[in-house]
Scaffold this motif. Structure first.
Motif, PDB file in Angstrom:
ATOM      1  N   LEU A 173      -6.165   0.352   2.674  1.00 35.87           N
ATOM      2  CA  LEU A 173      -5.539  -0.634   1.789  1.00 35.87           C
ATOM      3  C   LEU A 173      -4.828  -1.722   2.594  1.00 35.87           C
ATOM      4  N   GLU A 174      -4.158  -1.336   3.673  1.00 32.36           N
ATOM      5  CA  GLU A 174      -3.489  -2.320   4.538  1.00 32.36           C
ATOM      6  C   GLU A 174      -4.501  -3.258   5.179  1.00 32.36           C
ATOM      7  N   VAL A 175      -5.602  -2.703   5.664  1.00 31.01           N
ATOM      8  CA  VAL A 175      -6.643  -3.521   6.298  1.00 31.01           C
ATOM      9  C   VAL A 175      -7.243  -4.486   5.277  1.00 31.01           C
ATOM     10  N   CYS A 176      -7.538  -3.975   4.094  1.00 33.01           N
ATOM     11  CA  CYS A 176      -8.114  -4.835   3.047  1.00 33.01           C
ATOM     12  C   CYS A 176      -7.169  -5.980   2.703  1.00 33.01           C
ATOM     13  N   LEU A 236      -4.030  -3.251  -8.972  1.00 34.61           N
ATOM     14  CA  LEU A 236      -5.428  -3.543  -8.635  1.00 34.61           C
ATOM     15  C   LEU A 236      -6.174  -2.214  -8.450  1.00 34.61           C
ATOM     16  N   PRO A 237      -6.256  -1.400  -9.514  1.00 31.05           N
ATOM     17  CA  PRO A 237      -6.804  -0.044  -9.364  1.00 31.05           C
ATOM     18  C   PRO A 237      -8.264   0.004  -8.932  1.00 31.05           C
ATOM     19  N   PHE A 238      -8.982  -1.087  -9.118  1.00 33.20           N
ATOM     20  CA  PHE A 238     -10.382  -1.103  -8.704  1.00 33.20           C
ATOM     21  C   PHE A 238     -10.513  -0.944  -7.197  1.00 33.20           C
ATOM     22  N   LEU A 239      -9.516  -1.406  -6.433  1.00 33.54           N
ATOM     23  CA  LEU A 239      -9.641  -1.375  -4.976  1.00 33.54           C
ATOM     24  C   LEU A 239      -9.632   0.047  -4.424  1.00 33.54           C
ATOM     25  N   PRO A 240      -8.600   0.866  -4.687  1.00 33.75           N
ATOM     26  CA  PRO A 240      -8.673   2.239  -4.169  1.00 33.75           C
ATOM     27  C   PRO A 240      -9.857   3.013  -4.741  1.00 33.75           C
ATOM     28  N   ALA A 241     -10.224   2.733  -5.993  1.00 35.13           N
ATOM     29  CA  ALA A 241     -11.373   3.424  -6.592  1.00 35.13           C
ATOM     30  C   ALA A 241     -12.658   3.058  -5.848  1.00 35.13           C
TER      31      ALA A 241
END
Length: 193
Positions: free
Chosen positions: A147-150, A122-127
């Protein structure tokens, strides 16, 4: 992916969703897939490798169903776009959700491996999070924590909506779920709005 590997992943998903990660023994998975126990170990050296592969498979299938948000949208609107697509997929794939929830709270898959799979599939998330940090819209927390919170916020809401489908279909509940998610990661007291 070979047919037998796919059968094993599908059988593992069904059994883990039904009985949890610990309840799905490799012999039961092989039997449910209609293959010999040795065939399972030909494709996966151990149960942990199977668990890891299934998690990666689920995240890859989820990622393949999510289309990019238009760059003309605000950061919050882009996040909402991704949230809605991911939520819709999870609500139509309750076994996958049960599996991911079980794994999310399990010591069987290291947190670092889980984070790496999330970033890879899901590369869009960290980006999006990095973009938001650069613009000051997302709290400047370390990326692994964000990322953990998301993922935690998303999974908690998805689990509620799968258990109570009427809530998952309710626009107000969906909007509130996203507002709470955004408030957890946005910079500033007003949720970044």
């Amino acid at each position: 992916m070979t047919d037998k590997r796919r059968l094993l992943l599908d059988a593992a998903l069904a059994l883990c969703a039904e009985d949890g990660l610990q309840g799905a023994a490799t012999a039961r998975i092989a039997k449910a897939a209609g293959v010999a126990n040795g065939t399972l170990f030909h494709h996966f050296p151990n149960k942990e490798a199977l668990i890891f592969a299934l998690y990666h498979d689920i995240k890859t299938r989820l990622g393949a169903e999510i289309c990019a948000a238009p760059s003309s949208l605000s950061l919050r609107e882009q996040a909402h776009h991704y949230w809605q697509q991911a939520m819709s997929w999870m609500l139509t794939h309750p076994n996958e959700l049960k599996y991911v929830l079980g794994l999310f709270h399990s010591p069987l898959l290291a947190r670092s491996a889980r984070g790496q799979i999330l970033s890879d599939t899901l590369p869009f998330l960290p980006a999006l999070l990095a973009q938001g940090q650069a613009s000051g819209e997302i709290t400047p927390a370390p990326m692994p924590l964000l990322l953990e919170v998301c993922q935690g916020q998303f999974l908690a809401c998805a689990a509620l909506f799968v258990e109570q489908p009427e809530r998952g279909q309710d626009g107000h509940w969906q909007a509130c779920a996203f507002t709470l998610f955004w408030g957890a990661i946005a910079a500033g007291r007003e949720g970044g709005e």
